[in-house]
Design a protein around this motif. Structure first.
Motif, PDB file in Angstrom:
ATOM      1  N   THR A 131       7.437  -6.483  -1.731  1.00 53.56           N
ATOM      2  CA  THR A 131       7.023  -7.269  -0.568  1.00 53.56           C
ATOM      3  C   THR A 131       7.661  -6.783   0.736  1.00 53.56           C
ATOM      4  OG1 THR A 131       8.766  -8.860  -1.123  1.00 53.56           O
ATOM      5  CG2 THR A 131       6.515  -9.370  -1.857  1.00 53.56           C
ATOM      6  N   ASP A 132       8.656  -5.920   0.647  1.00 54.71           N
ATOM      7  CA  ASP A 132       9.273  -5.345   1.850  1.00 54.71           C
ATOM      8  C   ASP A 132       8.552  -4.078   2.306  1.00 54.71           C
ATOM      9  OD1 ASP A 132      11.274  -7.296   2.044  1.00 54.71           O
ATOM     10  OD2 ASP A 132      12.520  -6.258   0.559  1.00 54.71           O
ATOM     11  N   GLY A 133       7.493  -3.724   1.603  1.00 56.58           N
ATOM     12  CA  GLY A 133       6.745  -2.523   1.965  1.00 56.58           C
ATOM     13  C   GLY A 133       7.397  -1.246   1.466  1.00 56.58           C
ATOM     14  N   VAL A 134       8.305  -1.362   0.490  1.00 53.33           N
ATOM     15  CA  VAL A 134       8.989  -0.199  -0.082  1.00 53.33           C
ATOM     16  C   VAL A 134       8.257   0.231  -1.346  1.00 53.33           C
ATOM     17  CG1 VAL A 134      11.127   0.666  -1.093  1.00 53.33           C
ATOM     18  CG2 VAL A 134      11.209  -0.926   0.845  1.00 53.33           C
ATOM     19  N   TYR A 135       7.883   1.502  -1.419  1.00 52.39           N
ATOM     20  CA  TYR A 135       7.143   2.001  -2.575  1.00 52.39           C
ATOM     21  C   TYR A 135       8.035   2.073  -3.811  1.00 52.39           C
ATOM     22  CZ  TYR A 135       3.092   3.101   0.255  1.00 52.39           C
ATOM     23  OH  TYR A 135       1.992   2.997   1.050  1.00 52.39           O
ATOM     24  N   LEU A 136       7.449   1.639  -4.936  1.00 53.36           N
ATOM     25  CA  LEU A 136       8.160   1.649  -6.209  1.00 53.36           C
ATOM     26  C   LEU A 136       7.647   2.762  -7.122  1.00 53.36           C
ATOM     27  CD1 LEU A 136       8.180  -2.193  -6.872  1.00 53.36           C
ATOM     28  CD2 LEU A 136       9.934  -0.810  -5.741  1.00 53.36           C
ATOM     29  N   GLY A 137       6.519   3.354  -6.761  1.00 52.11           N
ATOM     30  CA  GLY A 137       5.985   4.442  -7.572  1.00 52.11           C
ATOM     31  C   GLY A 137       4.558   4.783  -7.196  1.00 52.11           C
ATOM     32  N   CYS A 138       4.058   5.869  -7.774  1.00 57.36           N
ATOM     33  CA  CYS A 138       2.665   6.305  -7.564  1.00 57.36           C
ATOM     34  C   CYS A 138       2.290   7.260  -8.681  1.00 57.36           C
ATOM     35  CB  CYS A 138       2.506   6.974  -6.198  1.00 57.36           C
ATOM     36  SG  CYS A 138       3.292   8.602  -6.047  1.00 57.36           S
ATOM     37  N   ASN A 139       1.010   7.629  -8.755  1.00 57.79           N
ATOM     38  CA  ASN A 139       0.594   8.605  -9.757  1.00 57.79           C
ATOM     39  C   ASN A 139       0.624  10.020  -9.172  1.00 57.79           C
ATOM     40  OD1 ASN A 139      -1.630   8.508  -8.088  1.00 57.79           O
ATOM     41  ND2 ASN A 139      -3.143   8.442  -9.749  1.00 57.79           N
ATOM     42  N   ASP A 140       0.300  11.002 -10.007  1.00 53.44           N
ATOM     43  CA  ASP A 140       0.379  12.406  -9.582  1.00 53.44           C
ATOM     44  C   ASP A 140      -0.599  12.718  -8.450  1.00 53.44           C
ATOM     45  OD1 ASP A 140       2.371  12.991 -11.396  1.00 53.44           O
ATOM     46  OD2 ASP A 140       0.984  13.677 -12.963  1.00 53.44           O
ATOM     47  N   ASN A 185       5.944   3.368   4.620  1.00 56.90           N
ATOM     48  CA  ASN A 185       4.899   4.186   5.246  1.00 56.90           C
ATOM     49  C   ASN A 185       5.410   4.987   6.434  1.00 56.90           C
ATOM     50  OD1 ASN A 185       2.736   3.527   3.546  1.00 56.90           O
ATOM     51  ND2 ASN A 185       2.325   1.631   4.643  1.00 56.90           N
ATOM     52  N   GLU A 186       6.182   4.349   7.332  1.00 56.55           N
ATOM     53  CA  GLU A 186       6.644   5.043   8.525  1.00 56.55           C
ATOM     54  C   GLU A 186       7.611   6.180   8.202  1.00 56.55           C
ATOM     55  OE1 GLU A 186       9.184   1.236   8.207  1.00 56.55           O
ATOM     56  OE2 GLU A 186       7.088   1.856   7.906  1.00 56.55           O
ATOM     57  N   GLU A 187       8.267   6.103   7.031  1.00 54.01           N
ATOM     58  CA  GLU A 187       9.195   7.161   6.632  1.00 54.01           C
ATOM     59  C   GLU A 187       8.460   8.359   6.039  1.00 54.01           C
ATOM     60  OE1 GLU A 187      13.192   5.259   5.067  1.00 54.01           O
ATOM     61  OE2 GLU A 187      11.467   4.175   4.226  1.00 54.01           O
ATOM     62  N   ILE A 188       7.325   8.069   5.426  1.00 57.95           N
ATOM     63  CA  ILE A 188       6.552   9.149   4.803  1.00 57.95           C
ATOM     64  C   ILE A 188       5.743   9.893   5.858  1.00 57.95           C
ATOM     65  CG2 ILE A 188       4.717   9.670   3.150  1.00 57.95           C
ATOM     66  CD1 ILE A 188       5.636   7.201   1.581  1.00 57.95           C
ATOM     67  N   GLY A 189       5.076   9.128   6.743  1.00 61.39           N
ATOM     68  CA  GLY A 189       4.261   9.755   7.787  1.00 61.39           C
ATOM     69  C   GLY A 189       3.098  10.519   7.173  1.00 61.39           C
ATOM     70  N   GLY A 190       2.446  11.331   7.980  1.00 57.72           N
ATOM     71  CA  GLY A 190       1.369  12.179   7.474  1.00 57.72           C
ATOM     72  C   GLY A 190       0.271  11.373   6.826  1.00 57.72           C
ATOM     73  N   PHE A 191       0.229  11.403   5.492  1.00 64.33           N
ATOM     74  CA  PHE A 191      -0.834  10.746   4.738  1.00 64.33           C
ATOM     75  C   PHE A 191      -0.955   9.273   5.101  1.00 64.33           C
ATOM     76  CE2 PHE A 191      -2.618   8.463   1.150  1.00 64.33           C
ATOM     77  CZ  PHE A 191      -3.688   9.260   0.783  1.00 64.33           C
ATOM     78  N   PHE A 192       0.158   8.585   5.150  1.00 66.81           N
ATOM     79  CA  PHE A 192       0.140   7.156   5.440  1.00 66.81           C
ATOM     80  C   PHE A 192       0.182   6.908   6.946  1.00 66.81           C
ATOM     81  CE2 PHE A 192       1.974   7.287   1.142  1.00 66.81           C
ATOM     82  CZ  PHE A 192       1.110   6.435   0.490  1.00 66.81           C
ATOM     83  N   ILE A 193      -0.906   6.377   7.477  1.00 73.72           N
ATOM     84  CA  ILE A 193      -0.952   6.018   8.884  1.00 73.72           C
ATOM     85  C   ILE A 193      -0.459   4.585   8.978  1.00 73.72           C
ATOM     86  CG2 ILE A 193      -2.443   5.784  10.914  1.00 73.72           C
ATOM     87  CD1 ILE A 193      -4.261   7.901   9.677  1.00 73.72           C
ATOM     88  N   SER A 194       0.832   4.438   9.208  1.00 71.82           N
ATOM     89  CA  SER A 194       1.511   3.156   9.041  1.00 71.82           C
ATOM     90  C   SER A 194       0.953   2.047   9.923  1.00 71.82           C
ATOM     91  CB  SER A 194       3.018   3.319   9.301  1.00 71.82           C
ATOM     92  OG  SER A 194       3.237   3.823  10.605  1.00 71.82           O
ATOM     93  N   GLU A 195       0.548   2.369  11.159  1.00 75.50           N
ATOM     94  CA  GLU A 195       0.068   1.327  12.056  1.00 75.50           C
ATOM     95  C   GLU A 195      -1.198   0.655  11.533  1.00 75.50           C
ATOM     96  OE1 GLU A 195      -1.048   5.338  14.054  1.00 75.50           O
ATOM     97  OE2 GLU A 195       0.589   4.474  12.887  1.00 75.50           O
TER      98      GLU A 195
END
Length: 223
Positions: free
Chosen positions: A12-21, A40-50
């Motif tokens: 719920t804090d918007g912190v990713y816990l995992g993903c697939n390949d 999202n804002e830490e990853i950038g690029g793929f994730f357009i956080s706004e």
């Protein structure tokens, strides 16, 4: 790890816990574990956080699933569009603890839709040009044929020789038939533009056959 589409989940804090390949590859991560603990804002690029942050927040605050088109920037710099389905995660007590999402790349489909829209607009523009051309031609075409018909009628009424009178009658009928065809074409143009209602017309099939017979008779006789 190998589920189809891009799968990811967060708290719920918007912190990713995992993903697939697939998701890790699209982002440009070496491993799917690289997403853990990031926002999202830490990853950038793929994730357009706004854009994504508001969508994710809405899912977790309202508890309602959502399907939405989302912009993304792939690891190779390609701009893409994903169709994402996101649902809230709940613990055994029903409390929302996060969110899981799956995204499918629909970039090619969106491009095809765009091209189809452009083609449709071009076809509509071409049809409008055709309609306007025919509308402008109404006077230029009707006037000479109306004059031809009137002149043929006049000469026929003054002619006394039976053979010549018959030939003039054929000319008159042909001119009248051609003028009728022009009028029908122009009526169709008006109907297409919504300016003229479609009207049922009473006609005599015997008169039509007789008119066609007279128009074709001279050509048949010459053979």
């Amino acid at each position: 790890a190998v589920m189809p589409g891009n799968v990811y989940w967060m708290n719920t804090d918007g912190v990713y816990l995992g993903c697939n390949d697939n998701q890790a590859k699209a982002i440009g991560f070496f491993s799917r574990d690289d997403i853990v603990g990031k926002r999202n804002e830490e990853i950038g690029g793929f994730f357009i956080s706004e854009f994504l942050d508001e969508v994710n927040k809405s899912v977790m605050e309202t508890g309602r699933a959502i399907v939405v088109e989302e912009p993304a920037l792939l690891a190779d710099g390609t701009q893409a569009v994903f169709l994402s389905s996101k649902v809230p995660l709940r613990n055994q007590h029903g409390k929302i603890t996060g969110m899981v999402g799956i995204s499918i790349d629909i970039t090619e489909r969106k491009e095809a839709e765009k091209n189809l829209k452009i083609a449709k607009e071009m076809a509509e523009a071409a049809n409008e040009i055709k309609t306007e051309f025919l509308r402008n031609m109404q006077h230029d075409l009707r006037t000479p044929f109306a004059g031809l018909l009137g002149l043929a009628d006049l000469i026929e009424s003054q002619e006394t020789d039976p053979e010549k009178k018959e030939a003039l009658a054929c000319i008159t009928e042909s001119a009248r038939a051609l003028l009728d065809q022009l009028n029908e074409i122009f009526e169709l143009v008006e109907i297409e533009s919504g300016q003229l209602p479609i009207i049922d017309k009473v006609f005599d099939i015997h008169e039509i056959i007789h008119a066609i017979y007279n128009m074709l008779l001279p050509s048949a006789k010459s053979k």
